[in-house]
Design an enzyme around this catalytic site. Sequence first.
Site, mmCIF file in Angstrom:
data_model
loop_
_atom_site.group_PDB
_atom_site.id
_atom_site.type_symbol
_atom_site.label_atom_id
_atom_site.label_comp_id
_atom_site.label_asym_id
_atom_site.label_seq_id
_atom_site.Cartn_x
_atom_site.Cartn_y
_atom_site.Cartn_z
ATOM 1 N N GLU A 168 104.085 -1.272 -22.497
ATOM 2 C CA GLU A 168 105.327 -1.019 -23.235
ATOM 3 C C GLU A 168 105.790 -2.269 -23.981
ATOM 4 O OE1 GLU A 168 106.380 1.925 -23.620
ATOM 5 O OE2 GLU A 168 105.932 3.102 -21.832
ATOM 6 N N ALA A 169 104.839 -2.965 -24.582
ATOM 7 C CA ALA A 169 105.114 -4.244 -25.247
ATOM 8 C C ALA A 169 106.101 -4.110 -26.401
ATOM 9 C CB ALA A 169 103.809 -4.861 -25.748
ATOM 10 N N CYS A 228 98.025 15.657 -32.735
ATOM 11 C CA CYS A 228 99.182 16.307 -33.359
ATOM 12 C C CYS A 228 99.420 17.659 -32.701
ATOM 13 C CB CYS A 228 98.938 16.483 -34.852
ATOM 14 S SG CYS A 228 100.274 17.332 -35.717
ATOM 15 N N CYS A 244 99.000 20.695 -35.614
ATOM 16 C CA CYS A 244 97.752 21.095 -36.272
ATOM 17 C C CYS A 244 96.483 20.667 -35.548
ATOM 18 C CB CYS A 244 97.725 20.592 -37.707
ATOM 19 S SG CYS A 244 97.463 18.809 -37.834
ATOM 20 N N CYS A 269 100.593 14.264 -36.853
ATOM 21 C CA CYS A 269 99.760 13.612 -37.859
ATOM 22 C C CYS A 269 100.653 13.270 -39.060
ATOM 23 C CB CYS A 269 98.605 14.525 -38.276
ATOM 24 S SG CYS A 269 99.127 15.954 -39.239
ATOM 25 N N CYS A 302 101.920 16.501 -41.033
ATOM 26 C CA CYS A 302 102.954 17.261 -40.322
ATOM 27 C C CYS A 302 104.248 16.465 -40.222
ATOM 28 C CB CYS A 302 102.454 17.688 -38.940
ATOM 29 S SG CYS A 302 101.147 18.947 -39.018
#
Length: 116
Positions: free
Chosen positions: A14-15, A70, A73, A102, A105
């Site tokens: 979680e940098a 995604c 899609c 993506c 989208c």
Amino acid sequence: MLLAAEADVIGIDEAQFFDDSLVDVCNTLANKGKRVIVAGLDMDFRGLPFGPMPALLAIADEVTKVRAICLRCGNLAYVSHRIVKSEKQVLLGEKDEYEPLCRACYLETLRPSHSE
């Protein structure tokens, strides 16, 4: 860095939530021969660079970009799209707050709907 003195490998998760001083810490550790593995999101929900990640990517000896799929899609995801209303950059959450999308989208979500 005292905690890393005896370690050969240091992992940081979680940098994106760390401040920019993480870049110097990682460089110092790597220069001392430590293997430093850093994980984090490179972009926020708006598709903008997130925290120290761009600088960390620039100094990394090796980069592996792992991407989600995604949800709309099935292509490789580009961004973690926020599905709840909030402009705060950091909003902790998971499936109820974000969805991987993506680029196509994600851009579709930015277009005004015809019902408005």
